[in-house]
Design a protein around this motif. Structure first.
Motif, PDB file in Angstrom:
ATOM      1  N   ALA A  65       0.826  -1.210   0.000  1.00 47.74           N
ATOM      2  CA  ALA A  65       0.000   0.000   0.000  1.00 47.74           C
ATOM      3  C   ALA A  65       0.859   1.257   0.000  1.00 47.74           C
ATOM      4  O   ALA A  65       0.518   2.245  -0.659  1.00 47.74           O
ATOM      5  N   VAL A  69      -0.012   3.286  -3.784  1.00 44.66           N
ATOM      6  CA  VAL A  69      -1.232   3.574  -3.041  1.00 44.66           C
ATOM      7  C   VAL A  69      -2.461   3.114  -3.829  1.00 44.66           C
ATOM      8  O   VAL A  69      -2.723   3.605  -4.932  1.00 44.66           O
ATOM      9  N   ASP A  71      -6.573   2.399  -4.676  1.00 45.89           N
ATOM     10  CA  ASP A  71      -7.816   3.160  -4.588  1.00 45.89           C
ATOM     11  C   ASP A  71      -8.763   2.558  -3.550  1.00 45.89           C
ATOM     12  O   ASP A  71      -9.637   3.238  -3.044  1.00 45.89           O
ATOM     13  N   LEU A  72      -8.560   1.264  -3.256  1.00 44.37           N
ATOM     14  CA  LEU A  72      -9.419   0.554  -2.306  1.00 44.37           C
ATOM     15  C   LEU A  72      -8.673  -0.699  -1.855  1.00 44.37           C
ATOM     16  O   LEU A  72      -7.856  -1.242  -2.601  1.00 44.37           O
ATOM     17  N   LEU A  97      -2.032   7.047   3.469  1.00 43.87           N
ATOM     18  CA  LEU A  97      -2.989   5.965   3.238  1.00 43.87           C
ATOM     19  C   LEU A  97      -4.349   6.177   3.906  1.00 43.87           C
ATOM     20  O   LEU A  97      -5.286   5.422   3.630  1.00 43.87           O
ATOM     21  N   ILE A 100      -7.829   5.780   2.085  1.00 39.53           N
ATOM     22  CA  ILE A 100      -8.178   4.583   1.316  1.00 39.53           C
ATOM     23  C   ILE A 100      -9.349   3.846   1.963  1.00 39.53           C
ATOM     24  O   ILE A 100      -9.270   3.460   3.129  1.00 39.53           O
TER      25      ILE A 100
END
Length: 152
Positions: A65, A69, A71-72, A97, A100
């Motif tokens: 992550a 990064v 999106d979900l 983060l 998210i």
């Protein structure tokens, strides 16, 4: 050969700064220590038009992550190293983060488990085995991504 409108066509089709020639697929980080479950999630997310990065434990997920990064995040709660609740807390402590959305997909099905998971910071909860349509609804809502329409 003479192309009288060549420069004009190139100018009118050139991209504005910051635009890409291809719509970017949403990036979803799928975390599950069961390799079969992880592969199933990858296939489902691919069908929904998402790019998927997988992780089989909490530390790998956190590293993934930070590196790229997502999106979900789709997260199993029962992981071998740090549990999903602790992983959610660590994600929410990282300014990079914190935004998210995290969807818990877990075998923990008691009401108190669900409440604990949502209080930790997950935006949704699905118990295994989950309904694919429910996952699609959550993805479409939180990714604002209309191309996720798949008939099951």
């Amino acid at each position: 050969m003479n192309y009288p409108n060549r420069n004009k066509n190139l100018e009118s089709s050139s991209l504005k700064s910051g635009e890409s020639g291809v719509d970017r697929r949403p990036l979803v980080l799928a975390v599950d220590d069961n390799h079969d479950n992880l592969e199933l999630l990858r296939q489902i997310l691919d069908l929904f038009g998402c790019e998927c990065v997988g992780a089989v434990d909490g530390y790998t997920a956190l590293s993934a992550a930070v590196d790229r990064v997502p999106d979900l995040i789709v997260l199993d709660i029962c992981l071998p190293d740090i549990d999903g609740i602790e992983l959610v807390k660590r994600i929410k402590q990282n300014p990079k983060l914190i935004h998210i959305p995290i969807v818990a997909v877990t075998a923990l099905a008691k009401t108190e488990d669900r409440d604990r998971i949502l209080q930790a910071g997950c935006i949704a909860y699905l118990s295994k085995p989950f309904n694919i349509k429910d996952l699609e609804t959550i993805l479409r809502h939180h990714l604002n991504y209309q191309s996720l329409l798949v008939e099951f």
